[in-house]
Design a protein around this motif. Sequence first.
Motif, PDB file in Angstrom:
ATOM      1  N   GLY A 137      12.485 -27.640  28.001  1.00  0.00           N
ATOM      2  CA  GLY A 137      11.065 -27.982  28.009  1.00  0.00           C
ATOM      3  C   GLY A 137      10.297 -27.151  27.011  1.00  0.00           C
ATOM      4  N   ASP A 138       8.975 -27.265  27.072  1.00  0.00           N
ATOM      5  CA  ASP A 138       8.096 -26.588  26.121  1.00  0.00           C
ATOM      6  C   ASP A 138       7.672 -25.218  26.633  1.00  0.00           C
ATOM      7  OD1 ASP A 138       8.217 -28.704  24.396  1.00  0.00           O
ATOM      8  OD2 ASP A 138       6.390 -29.663  25.134  1.00  0.00           O
ATOM      9  N   HIS A 139       7.768 -24.230  25.752  1.00  0.00           N
ATOM     10  CA  HIS A 139       7.355 -22.855  26.051  1.00  0.00           C
ATOM     11  C   HIS A 139       6.413 -22.401  24.941  1.00  0.00           C
ATOM     12  CE1 HIS A 139      10.568 -22.467  29.139  1.00  0.00           C
ATOM     13  NE2 HIS A 139      11.205 -23.300  28.326  1.00  0.00           N
ATOM     14  N   GLN A 140       5.384 -21.628  25.333  1.00  0.00           N
ATOM     15  CA  GLN A 140       4.326 -21.272  24.395  1.00  0.00           C
ATOM     16  C   GLN A 140       4.328 -19.769  24.101  1.00  0.00           C
ATOM     17  OE1 GLN A 140       2.475 -23.871  23.321  1.00  0.00           O
ATOM     18  NE2 GLN A 140       3.373 -25.306  24.808  1.00  0.00           N
ATOM     19  N   ILE A 141       4.131 -19.447  22.819  1.00  0.00           N
ATOM     20  CA  ILE A 141       3.887 -18.070  22.399  1.00  0.00           C
ATOM     21  C   ILE A 141       2.631 -18.086  21.533  1.00  0.00           C
ATOM     22  CG2 ILE A 141       4.777 -16.054  21.168  1.00  0.00           C
ATOM     23  CD1 ILE A 141       7.595 -17.116  21.621  1.00  0.00           C
ATOM     24  N   LEU A 142       1.744 -17.147  21.757  1.00  0.00           N
ATOM     25  CA  LEU A 142       0.552 -16.997  20.939  1.00  0.00           C
ATOM     26  C   LEU A 142       0.727 -15.781  20.043  1.00  0.00           C
ATOM     27  CD1 LEU A 142      -1.625 -19.144  21.506  1.00  0.00           C
ATOM     28  CD2 LEU A 142      -0.379 -18.576  23.598  1.00  0.00           C
ATOM     29  N   LEU A 143       0.706 -15.997  18.740  1.00  0.00           N
ATOM     30  CA  LEU A 143       0.787 -14.888  17.790  1.00  0.00           C
ATOM     31  C   LEU A 143      -0.637 -14.540  17.378  1.00  0.00           C
ATOM     32  CD1 LEU A 143       2.532 -12.961  16.166  1.00  0.00           C
ATOM     33  CD2 LEU A 143       2.713 -14.716  14.383  1.00  0.00           C
ATOM     34  N   ILE A 210       7.301 -30.793  29.565  1.00  0.00           N
ATOM     35  CA  ILE A 210       6.882 -30.856  28.162  1.00  0.00           C
ATOM     36  C   ILE A 210       5.378 -31.113  28.098  1.00  0.00           C
ATOM     37  CG2 ILE A 210       9.127 -31.633  27.316  1.00  0.00           C
ATOM     38  CD1 ILE A 210       7.959 -34.470  27.157  1.00  0.00           C
ATOM     39  N   ASP A 211       4.754 -30.646  27.032  1.00  0.00           N
ATOM     40  CA  ASP A 211       3.327 -30.853  26.847  1.00  0.00           C
ATOM     41  C   ASP A 211       3.033 -32.324  26.592  1.00  0.00           C
ATOM     42  OD1 ASP A 211       3.325 -28.096  26.953  1.00  0.00           O
ATOM     43  OD2 ASP A 211       3.190 -27.847  24.770  1.00  0.00           O
ATOM     44  N   LYS A 212       1.868 -32.773  27.051  1.00  0.00           N
ATOM     45  CA  LYS A 212       1.476 -34.160  26.834  1.00  0.00           C
ATOM     46  C   LYS A 212       0.057 -34.211  26.255  1.00  0.00           C
ATOM     47  CE  LYS A 212       3.752 -36.952  27.518  1.00  0.00           C
ATOM     48  NZ  LYS A 212       4.906 -37.468  26.729  1.00  0.00           N
ATOM     49  N   ILE A 213      -0.123 -35.056  25.262  1.00  0.00           N
ATOM     50  CA  ILE A 213      -1.447 -35.312  24.693  1.00  0.00           C
ATOM     51  C   ILE A 213      -1.994 -36.553  25.398  1.00  0.00           C
ATOM     52  CG2 ILE A 213      -2.745 -35.898  22.627  1.00  0.00           C
ATOM     53  CD1 ILE A 213      -0.653 -34.427  20.997  1.00  0.00           C
ATOM     54  N   VAL A 214      -3.111 -36.402  26.103  1.00  0.00           N
ATOM     55  CA  VAL A 214      -3.656 -37.484  26.912  1.00  0.00           C
ATOM     56  C   VAL A 214      -5.045 -37.860  26.412  1.00  0.00           C
ATOM     57  CG1 VAL A 214      -2.364 -36.703  28.935  1.00  0.00           C
ATOM     58  CG2 VAL A 214      -4.714 -35.946  28.620  1.00  0.00           C
ATOM     59  N   ARG A 215      -5.396 -39.102  26.650  1.00  0.00           N
ATOM     60  CA  ARG A 215      -6.732 -39.613  26.362  1.00  0.00           C
ATOM     61  C   ARG A 215      -7.219 -40.342  27.604  1.00  0.00           C
ATOM     62  NH1 ARG A 215      -9.938 -40.621  22.069  1.00  0.00           N
ATOM     63  NH2 ARG A 215      -8.338 -39.989  20.589  1.00  0.00           N
ATOM     64  N   ALA A 216      -8.418 -39.996  28.057  1.00  0.00           N
ATOM     65  CA  ALA A 216      -8.962 -40.575  29.281  1.00  0.00           C
ATOM     66  C   ALA A 216     -10.249 -41.342  28.980  1.00  0.00           C
ATOM     67  CB  ALA A 216      -9.239 -39.488  30.318  1.00  0.00           C
TER      68      ALA A 216
END
Length: 355
Positions: A137-143, A210-216
Amino acid sequence: MRRHAALAVFVVLVAALLVPGSASAERTLALSTGSFEFQVAAGQTGKGSVIVMNPSKEPIEVYIYAGNQVVDEEGRVSFEIPKPGDVGGVGNPASWLQVTMSADMKSRGNVPYIELDPNERKQVDFTFEVPEGVPPGDHQILLFFEMAPPKNVQADEAHALVSGRLAARIRIRVKGEIVERVLIKPFVVRSFIIGDRVPYSYAIRNEGNIDKIVRASVTLIASSGAELVSQEQTETTVYAGAMAENAGVVRPPGTMLGRYTVRLDVEYPREGAQTDIPERLTEQRTVWVVPLWLAIAVILVLGGLAMWASWRASLKAARRKIERERREARRREARARAEAGSDEPVWADEDSGER
């Protein structure tokens, strides 16, 4: 490695010295890109680089460190900077990343930093290694890139300092089974409203990995089925395990009266789909609406009727009281005559049943 096309990210940060006669200086930090995407298996490595720029007229120092995106039990996202001594591994993606020290870099308190003269730019390289056992799945790191406060600031000076921080988001997709699960929970609309505005609120939850891009979009529909007004929401990224909340008000032209339907549509692309048709989730709520003027008129009419009924009841009660007092007076008079030995016939009140 898939990397987004360079996206210029500029933030203007002002360090103003509030000392009489001192000048204000604009200090600016910019990055060549704001996001990276990698797809690797557990145990594999990756690397990337960011160009850090100083477009301002003042020299700056920029600290460089990694942070984690944290999702709480409610699904809300925050950021966390690991502390010295924190254990690395699966739950600490920031520990996977290392900033490559170069000749242009220095270190202060184990935190690397670079010095940038006006209009200077420098490249910062990083590498990462995904530990074994990390779930897919998706994992996030902020630099993070954070400007240090200006030098030569005396402690006794009256001043206001604004330090700035930018971050490049590094999304690492670990290969394996992909789970897509997007839910609308909750979707709240009041069932009865007085007025001409229908408020709503909702949360989109991503229970997949996983990350999802959604539109509502939120649409107000009349009882006839006609769509009266629709609000398109800004496209939003809902990170794995997190949620996105929103609230608003729909208001159609004209007067609202009767039953309406509020519909929430959420669309997102399916992973690996062979078509451009997105996945759609739909929730509906029924609301009854009464205009404010009509509600006031009804209240006035009902209030008037209640006052009239109360007045009629009190009038009847007063009449009954007067009649009771009259009957009681006649009874007393009759008893008094009887006790005086009067030969006149004594009749009690016809309603008393006495003779």
